[in-house]
Structures are given as structure tokens and as C-alpha cells.
Design a protein around this motif. Structure first.
Motif, mmCIF file in Angstrom:
data_model
loop_
_atom_site.group_PDB
_atom_site.id
_atom_site.type_symbol
_atom_site.label_atom_id
_atom_site.label_comp_id
_atom_site.label_asym_id
_atom_site.label_seq_id
_atom_site.Cartn_x
_atom_site.Cartn_y
_atom_site.Cartn_z
ATOM 1 N N MET A 1 16.936 -1.426 14.029
ATOM 2 C CA MET A 1 15.585 -1.888 14.338
ATOM 3 C C MET A 1 15.054 -2.698 13.170
ATOM 4 O O MET A 1 15.142 -2.264 12.019
ATOM 5 C CB MET A 1 14.682 -0.684 14.606
ATOM 6 N N THR A 2 14.550 -3.873 13.483
ATOM 7 C CA THR A 2 14.053 -4.754 12.428
ATOM 8 C C THR A 2 12.695 -4.298 11.948
ATOM 9 O O THR A 2 11.792 -4.037 12.746
ATOM 10 C CB THR A 2 13.941 -6.204 12.938
ATOM 11 N N GLN A 3 12.530 -4.210 10.629
ATOM 12 C CA GLN A 3 11.261 -3.822 10.030
ATOM 13 C C GLN A 3 10.600 -5.048 9.400
ATOM 14 O O GLN A 3 11.285 -5.966 8.946
ATOM 15 C CB GLN A 3 11.474 -2.748 8.948
ATOM 16 N N PRO A 4 9.259 -5.114 9.374
ATOM 17 C CA PRO A 4 8.584 -6.252 8.756
ATOM 18 C C PRO A 4 8.757 -6.254 7.259
ATOM 19 O O PRO A 4 9.035 -5.227 6.651
ATOM 20 C CB PRO A 4 7.111 -6.015 9.132
ATOM 21 N N LEU A 5 8.627 -7.427 6.689
ATOM 22 C CA LEU A 5 8.655 -7.521 5.238
ATOM 23 C C LEU A 5 7.439 -6.803 4.660
ATOM 24 O O LEU A 5 6.347 -6.842 5.207
ATOM 25 C CB LEU A 5 8.633 -8.998 4.797
ATOM 26 N N ILE A 6 7.617 -6.143 3.535
ATOM 27 C CA ILE A 6 6.538 -5.392 2.905
ATOM 28 C C ILE A 6 5.557 -6.353 2.259
ATOM 29 O O ILE A 6 5.945 -7.243 1.497
ATOM 30 C CB ILE A 6 7.087 -4.417 1.844
ATOM 31 N N SER A 7 4.280 -6.190 2.566
ATOM 32 C CA SER A 7 3.230 -6.997 1.932
ATOM 33 C C SER A 7 2.697 -6.260 0.718
ATOM 34 O O SER A 7 2.439 -5.063 0.768
ATOM 35 C CB SER A 7 2.079 -7.252 2.919
ATOM 36 N N GLU A 8 2.566 -6.972 -0.387
ATOM 37 C CA GLU A 8 2.061 -6.357 -1.609
ATOM 38 C C GLU A 8 0.586 -6.018 -1.499
ATOM 39 O O GLU A 8 0.081 -5.172 -2.214
ATOM 40 C CB GLU A 8 2.289 -7.299 -2.802
ATOM 41 N N SER A 9 -0.122 -6.692 -0.586
ATOM 42 C CA SER A 9 -1.573 -6.525 -0.549
ATOM 43 C C SER A 9 -2.047 -5.582 0.537
ATOM 44 O O SER A 9 -3.205 -5.194 0.552
ATOM 45 C CB SER A 9 -2.244 -7.889 -0.354
ATOM 46 N N LEU A 10 -1.158 -5.206 1.499
ATOM 47 C CA LEU A 10 -1.586 -4.374 2.611
ATOM 48 C C LEU A 10 -1.046 -2.958 2.475
ATOM 49 O O LEU A 10 0.109 -2.754 2.063
ATOM 50 C CB LEU A 10 -1.094 -4.964 3.944
ATOM 51 N N PRO A 11 -1.842 -1.940 2.829
ATOM 52 C CA PRO A 11 -1.333 -0.567 2.849
ATOM 53 C C PRO A 11 -0.246 -0.438 3.910
ATOM 54 O O PRO A 11 -0.212 -1.203 4.886
ATOM 55 C CB PRO A 11 -2.568 0.257 3.228
ATOM 56 N N THR A 12 0.624 0.533 3.736
ATOM 57 C CA THR A 12 1.745 0.700 4.663
ATOM 58 C C THR A 12 1.546 1.924 5.553
ATOM 59 O O THR A 12 1.074 2.973 5.110
ATOM 60 C CB THR A 12 3.066 0.850 3.889
ATOM 61 N N VAL A 13 1.906 1.755 6.828
ATOM 62 C CA VAL A 13 1.798 2.831 7.812
ATOM 63 C C VAL A 13 3.170 3.021 8.454
ATOM 64 O O VAL A 13 3.823 2.045 8.840
ATOM 65 C CB VAL A 13 0.756 2.486 8.896
ATOM 66 N N CYS B 1 12.967 5.445 0.712
ATOM 67 C CA CYS B 1 13.201 4.147 0.063
ATOM 68 C C CYS B 1 12.007 3.195 0.128
ATOM 69 O O CYS B 1 12.040 2.131 -0.511
ATOM 70 C CB CYS B 1 14.440 3.470 0.669
ATOM 71 N N GLU B 2 10.945 3.530 0.877
ATOM 72 C CA GLU B 2 9.801 2.634 1.011
ATOM 73 C C GLU B 2 8.493 3.363 0.649
ATOM 74 O O GLU B 2 8.346 4.553 0.939
ATOM 75 C CB GLU B 2 9.686 2.091 2.444
ATOM 76 N N PRO B 3 7.517 2.656 0.059
ATOM 77 C CA PRO B 3 6.210 3.277 -0.205
ATOM 78 C C PRO B 3 5.412 3.359 1.097
ATOM 79 O O PRO B 3 5.294 2.383 1.827
ATOM 80 C CB PRO B 3 5.554 2.315 -1.193
ATOM 81 N N VAL B 4 4.874 4.510 1.410
ATOM 82 C CA VAL B 4 4.114 4.717 2.640
ATOM 83 C C VAL B 4 2.776 5.368 2.288
ATOM 84 O O VAL B 4 2.735 6.333 1.517
ATOM 85 C CB VAL B 4 4.894 5.605 3.635
ATOM 86 N N ASN B 5 1.721 4.833 2.867
ATOM 87 C CA ASN B 5 0.391 5.410 2.660
ATOM 88 C C ASN B 5 0.028 6.434 3.735
ATOM 89 O O ASN B 5 -0.517 7.489 3.441
ATOM 90 C CB ASN B 5 -0.680 4.317 2.653
ATOM 91 N N VAL B 6 0.321 6.078 5.007
ATOM 92 C CA VAL B 6 -0.095 6.922 6.126
ATOM 93 C C VAL B 6 1.054 7.061 7.117
ATOM 94 O O VAL B 6 1.780 6.090 7.376
ATOM 95 C CB VAL B 6 -1.332 6.313 6.851
ATOM 96 N N ILE B 7 1.229 8.263 7.685
ATOM 97 C CA ILE B 7 2.183 8.493 8.769
ATOM 98 C C ILE B 7 1.402 8.798 10.041
ATOM 99 O O ILE B 7 0.515 9.655 10.054
ATOM 100 C CB ILE B 7 3.118 9.666 8.448
#
Length: 485
Positions: free
Chosen positions: A1-13, A51-57
Motif C-alpha cells: 500500500m502506497t503511503q504519502p510522503l511525510i510533510s515536515e509541517s503537518l502532524p501525522t495521523v 519507523c515513522e513519527p505519529v501524533n495520533v492513531i
């Protein structure tokens, strides 16, 4: 499954849901504001978290294999900073309680969810995580800078003690306040109640503050309540607190003044104005060392020292059945009386000089001065409102007068026309009984001259006409008696 590129400015969900259409719906809702990862199982989500920084699940509650609640409990243990939101189509209360207690769920969102509600929930979750990180960082800074904070606190306390010390109560040399302050300073060392008597405006609160900052409780709060300013029903709530819903308008718990003063001093001004019903409640607080907030089931222990004050003669009110005798003896461990300004005329000069400096600075009127003739004029007035009236008169004079020198004529008509010390009615008290006849007549003449000047607001033309003098003759007499300074 393709994941979006990580944005430095947006929180990750991270969206965890075994149904692809649910993943897509969640992604479309969140994509503009967040970097969104998706996973179809707990195992896949675990790999992303490693392996990825996550703010919210956002995790579906029921999935094949490891359930959503079991996975979120694991997340809580391994990645506690990640905010956990559960999504479910079921409303089983036991599942919800288990999710809150075991997995530390931030929020439970039921299907079908609304896009606006979901988006707002995730935004709040990100903000909550940010605040949590800030608090953790501040806690760390506080732990590493305890010495600095302790020094800052100590400096502020020392500054307050110096500002409100007994030596900062302005008075002349040999003032009656010297012995009063000495008594109060001695009493301050002991944790006993103090009753301060005196007319309004004599400085009772100032003395109470000095007692507090000279006491072992000086690091605790000093809180003030004027018992005459609010009705009994509100006074009880203000002093003892109330619980939410205790009465109309009680929208939240309100800690009372006694609770806020824990470890410090409560100053109850005008205690003589309280009703017998309220006195019963106050007596219980002082006897038991605890307060019962309005609407509360249990009392709350408090540790305070009480300093009370009143302009009333409480002993007489006790005899008149207007004040409880048992409460009187509870608050009057030591009684101190502040004398009115008319009984300490020598204090008027230093108080007036200090007041004009303070008020001039507040009003942006630097350089204002009180010449000697004005100080003599102020000393001649009895000041029924005491220091408060004196301060108000000086403030009024500064506000209405443009010059630097505040002459007697700039004060209000009430002060100018007020009965003064040294009037003809008081001659028997102030004219010396010894000395030559000429010396005694000079005293009388000086008194008459000053009285006329005051009556005519220091207008020399009118004063000269009343006394049958020329302006030159009046000026000569003013110089002779020291009234032209």
C-alpha cells in the motif's frame, strides 16, 4: 500500500482499519490538515509506528486478529506520547470503560461519524499532545532549575516583607504609632488572632499586612475580605467556597477565601457588620479549623491565621447582643487600636509628603510639592476620613492644579471650611498659660490670622479686608508669624 510522503509541517495521523473504504473516507477527511498513514491490521500499524513519527492513531475497535482495543493498549505501553482515538459502530459501555481505563483512550468516536466532528477531534488530539510535550519539557526545566526558582521566590518574599514592614508605616518621630507597631511586631511572632480597632481610613489593613509579613506565615498568602461590602449569603460563599450547582449561578466549584489563604493570613475587615447568623458559621470555622463549602458533603481543613478589624466598639455590640460574645473572644486574642489622624497631628506632614510623591507618580504629575504653609494648613484640619481622606484630597488637588506648588487654595471647600485646630473656640487649649502678655497675644493673633486665611481660601485681598489691614500690612504679619512660606 502506497503511503504519502511525510510533510515536515503537518502532524501525522495513523488510520488503522481493516475496511479499505473506511480508510479512504478517513484519509479524504484528514488529508488537507494532516499527513495520513493507513494500515489494515495491528501488525501493519506496528511496523509503521516503529519507523515513522505519529501524533495520533485512529483505530477501529473490531478487526480480525488482534482487536483494536488490545492494540491501543500496546500502543499506550510502547508509544505513550501517541494520542489514541477509537472508532466503533458499537456502544457497549463495558468496551468504552475498558478502552478508557486500559488503553488510555483520548476519545471514543461512534460510527457513522461526521467529517466536521472527526476533524475537530483530531485537531484537539494534536493540540493535547503538543500541550503534554510542553508540560513535560517545563517539568524537566523546573526540576533542573529548582535552585533558581527558589531564589526568585525568596527574593519576591523579601521584597514584600520590606515593602510592608512596620518601618514602612509612615509616621513622625515620637508618633503614637511607635508603641503600637512595637506591640504588633511582638504579637506577629505568635500564631494568635488579632483584632484591630480604629476609624475608617486609619491604616488597619496596613498594620495587618505588616503583622503577616513579620510572622512565621510570611511565605503564605495574605487575603482580604471586607465583610461589610457583600450580603451574608454571598459572604458565606466567598469565604468558605461552594460546589457546582449549590445555587443558581454556581456553574463550577469555587474555593473560598479561607482555602486560598491556607498556610497564610485572612484579614476580615469590618467584621462588626456581620449578622449573628453568619457569626455562628464563622465561629465554627475558627473553632474546628475547617470550612464546609456551600453544597459540599464534607468539610475541608484549613490552616489560617485570622486578623479582624472594625470601626465599631465590639464590646458594646456584645453588650447590645449585636455581636456574639464567644466569637469576640475568639478573634480578640490581642486587641490593637489605631488612633485617628487628629490624635497624631505630627504624622500628617510625613504622610502628606509621601502621599504627594506616590499620587503624583500615579497621575503623571512629577515634581509636585507641598510648601510649608500648605503642610501647616493640612495639620490644622481634623481629617474625619483620616489617611484615606488625606490621600483623596491630595489626588484631587493634583488632578485640578497645573502648578508644581500645591497651595492651600487648591484643596476642596470641605477642607478649607472645616473646623481647624487652633480656632478661637479652642484657645483655652492652645494658648500658653505661661509667658508674657505680649507673647500670649501673639499666639492669639496668629491663630486669628490663619483662621481668616483658611476661611477665604488663602485669598490675601479678602483676608486683609476682613481684618482691616492693607495688603502690605497683611504680608508683614504673615511673614512675622511664618504663614508666608
Amino acid at each position: 500500500m502506497t503511503q504519502p510522503l511525510i510533510s515536515e509541517s503537518l502532524p501525522t495521523v495513523l488510520v488503522v482499519d481493516d475496511e479499505v473504504h473506511s480508510q479512504d473516507a478517513l484519509r479524504r477527511t484528514l488529508d488537507d490538515d494532516f499527513t495520513v498513514f493507513t494500515a489494515s491490521s495491528a501488525e501493519e500499524a506496528r511496523g509503521l509506528l516503529e519507523c515513522e513519527p505519529v501524533n495520533v492513531i485512529l483505530c477501529d475497535q473490531r478487526m480480525p486478529g488482534q482487536t483494536g482495543m488490545s492494540f491501543l493498549k500496546e500502543v499506550r505501553e510502547r508509544w505513550p506520547e501517541v494520542v489514541r482515538i477509537a472508532i466503533s459502530g458499537y456502544t457497549d459501555s463495558e468496551d468504552i470503560i475498558a478502552g478508557i481505563n486500559e488503553a488510555g483512550i483520548y476519545q471514543y468516536i461512534l460510527k457513522p461519524w461526521g467529517p466536521d466532528h472527526l476533524l475537530e477531534s483530531v485537531r484537539n488530539a494534536v493540540e493535547a499532545q503538543s500541550l503534554q510535550r510542553q508540560n513535560s519539557r517545563l517539568d524537566l526545566e523546573l526540576r533542573t532549575s529548582t535552585g533558581v526558582l527558589r531564589q526568585r521566590t525568596s527574593t519576591k518574599i523579601t521584597r514584600a516583607r520590606n515593602h510592608f514592614g512596620f518601618d514602612r508605616i509612615v509616621r513622625a518621630l515620637g508618633s503614637p504609632l511607635d508603641s503600637i507597631c512595637a506591640t504588633a511586631e511582638r504579637v506577629a511572632r505568635y500564631d494568635i488572632s488579632v483584632l484591630v480597632l480604629g476609624e475608617s481610613g486609619t491604616g488597619k489593613e496596613l498594620l495587618a499586612r505588616a503583622i503577616h509579613y513579620a510572622s512565621p506565615r510570611h511565605t503564605g498568602p495574605f487575603v482580604v475580605e471586607n465583610c461589610a461590602a457583600i450580603p451574608d449569603t454571598l459572604l458565606e460563599s466567598e469565604l468558605f467556597g461552594h460546589k457546582r450547582g449549590a445555587f443558581t449561578g454556581a456553574y463550577e466549584d469555587h474555593p473560598g477565601l479561607f482555602q486560598r489563604a491556607h498556610g497564610g493570613t485572612v484579614f476580615l475587615d469590618e467584621i462588626g457588620e456581620t449578622s449573628p447568623a453568619f457569626q455562628v458559621k464563622l465561629l465554627r470555622v475558627l473553632q474546628e479549623g475547617e470550612v464546609r463549602p456551600v453544597g459540599a458533603a464534607r468539610p475541608v481543613p484549613v490552616d489560617v491565621r485570622v486578623i479582624a478589624a472594625t470601626h465599631r466598639q465590639l464590646e458594646q455590640r456584645v453588650r447590645d447582643d449585636l455581636f456574639r460574645e464567644d466569637l469576640y473572644y475568639r478573634i480578640a486574642g490581642v486587641t490593637i487600636t489605631m488612633p485617628p489622624l487628629r490624635e497624631r497631628a505630627a504624622d500628617i506632614v510625613p504622610i502628606a509628603r509621601k502621599t504627594v510623591l506616590d499620587v503624583a507618580a500615579e497621575l503623571g504629575h512629577p515634581g509636585a510639592e507641598l510648601p510649608d504653609d500648605t503642610l501647616a494648613f493640612l495639620q490644622a484640619y481634623p481629617w474625619p476620613g483620616n489617611i484615606r481622606e488625606l490621600r483623596n484630597e491630595i489626588a484631587r488637588a493634583l488632578a485640578l492644579h497645573d502648578g508644581q506648588q500645591l497651595t492651600p487654595g487648591v484643596f476642596s471647600a470641605r477642607v478649607l471650611q472645616g473646623r481647624t485646630r487652633g480656632t478661637i473656640d479652642d484657645m483655652s487649649m492652645v494658648v500658653p498659660q505661661s509667658g508674657t502678655l505680649v507673647e500670649r497675644l501673639d499666639v492669639i493673633e496668629a491663630m486669628v490670622l490663619r483662621e481668616s486665611l483658611l476661611r477665604h481660601r488663602w485669598n490675601k485681598t479678602r483676608t486683609a479686608a476682613e481684618l482691616g489691614l492693607s495688603r502690605v500690612g497683611l504680608r508683614a504679619k504673615m511673614q512675622r508669624f511664618g504663614l508666608d512660606k
